[in-house]
Design an enzyme around this catalytic site. Structure first.
Site, PDB file in Angstrom:
ATOM      1  N   SER A 120     -11.414  -8.738 -82.548  1.00 42.53           N
ATOM      2  CA  SER A 120     -10.591  -9.527 -81.645  1.00 42.53           C
ATOM      3  C   SER A 120     -10.221 -10.870 -82.279  1.00 42.53           C
ATOM      4  CB  SER A 120     -11.318  -9.699 -80.303  1.00 42.53           C
ATOM      5  OG  SER A 120     -10.460 -10.189 -79.310  1.00 42.53           O
TER       6      SER A 120
ATOM      7  N   HIS B 117     -11.459  -2.473 -75.307  1.00 43.00           N
ATOM      8  CA  HIS B 117     -11.532  -3.632 -76.196  1.00 43.00           C
ATOM      9  C   HIS B 117     -12.907  -3.782 -76.847  1.00 43.00           C
ATOM     10  CE1 HIS B 117     -10.047  -7.349 -77.854  1.00 43.00           C
ATOM     11  NE2 HIS B 117     -11.061  -8.038 -77.334  1.00 43.00           N
TER      12      HIS B 117
ATOM     13  N   ASP C 138      -7.273  -0.549 -74.522  1.00 45.69           N
ATOM     14  CA  ASP C 138      -7.601  -1.967 -74.630  1.00 45.69           C
ATOM     15  C   ASP C 138      -6.664  -2.771 -73.736  1.00 45.69           C
ATOM     16  OD1 ASP C 138      -8.003  -4.628 -75.461  1.00 45.69           O
ATOM     17  OD2 ASP C 138      -8.391  -4.026 -77.530  1.00 45.69           O
TER      18      ASP C 138
END
Length: 249
Positions: free
Chosen positions: A101, A227, A197
């Protein structure tokens, strides 16, 4: 489990870390926004690296986990400085950043700062430029007004408690954008992205793939992965991606 060790950075911050000696290149896990080094992926990869005799580093950015500072006081530039400090002081020789991320953005910034040290890169739901494209671009006029007037607003999250976004984070993000200027990645890169996600879209993954100047870059979309990308099959995919960039798959 080994006790946490701490590194004092040139900027006066204190970073918590766990360092595993082994054969290089060093695998360096770069966590996401408000994540810490005790997350499933970070801990799993440490065990995997140790089982295979590989050098591995996981650490907490300032304002995260056991490191000094408060989250809302930090920004992209601070965490980039933290990453550079950790890599410089705690690893030697080639490295393979594994960025999750926001950590994917940090991995790309690291590649700009020390390209000669990057042997390969793995990103997991990479979120480059998210402060501009995910925050500022989607803020209502009222949110922008409050941010400009008060310097901070609170945002909800699907994956954690609400968190504070500050004007300093927005401005620092603008100073560290990677999708608006040339992005040379002269090493193997494997990008992993779940189709379920809700924090980072597949469009973001495709944009990075299209933008980067890389001779060996591949994007793997995993159906229904979210995610976190941290169930058993996803963890295996990460392991294989690391081996792939090392030419050992």
């Amino acid at each position: 489990m080994a006790a946490t060790t701490f590194l004092d950075t040139p900027q006066g911050r204190r970073l918590a870390y766990h360092r595993t000696e082994g054969k290089g290149p060093w695998i360096v896990f770069l966590g996401g926004l408000k994540s810490d080094m005790e997350g499933t992926k970070a801990v799993h990869l440490e065990a995997w690296a140790r089982a295979h005799g590989r050098a591995y580093l996981r650490f907490d950015y300032s304002g995260h986990g056991e490191s000094s500072g408060r989250f809302e006081e930090g920004c992209i530039g601070d965490w980039h400085e933290d990453t550079l400090a950790a890599v410089t002081a705690l690893t030697e020789g080639p490295i393979v950043p594994v960025g999750s991320s926001m950590g994917g953005w940090q991995a790309l910034l690291l590649a700009r700062a020390v390209p000669q040290r990057i042997a390969g890169m793995v990103t997991i739901a990479a979120a480059p430029d998210f402060t501009e494209d995910g925050y500022w671009a989607r803020f209502s006029e009222e949110q922008k007004r409050r941010l400009l007037e008060h310097g901070r607003i609170e945002l909800p999250s699907d994956y954690m408690e609400p968190y504070i976004v500050t004007m300093r984070m927005i401005e620092s993000g603008r100073a560290h954008l990677v999708l608006r200027t040339p992005l040379a990645l002269p090493f193997p890169v494997r990008c992993l992205q779940g189709t379920a996600d809700t924090a980072v879209s597949t469009e973001t993954a495709l944009r990075l793939l299209d933008h980067a100047d890389c001779p060996d870059m591949r994007l793997t979309l995993v159906k229904d992965a979210d995610h976190r990308f941290s169930d058993g099959p996803c963890l295996g995919i990460i392991e294989n991606a690391i081996l792939d960039v090392l030419g050992e798959a």
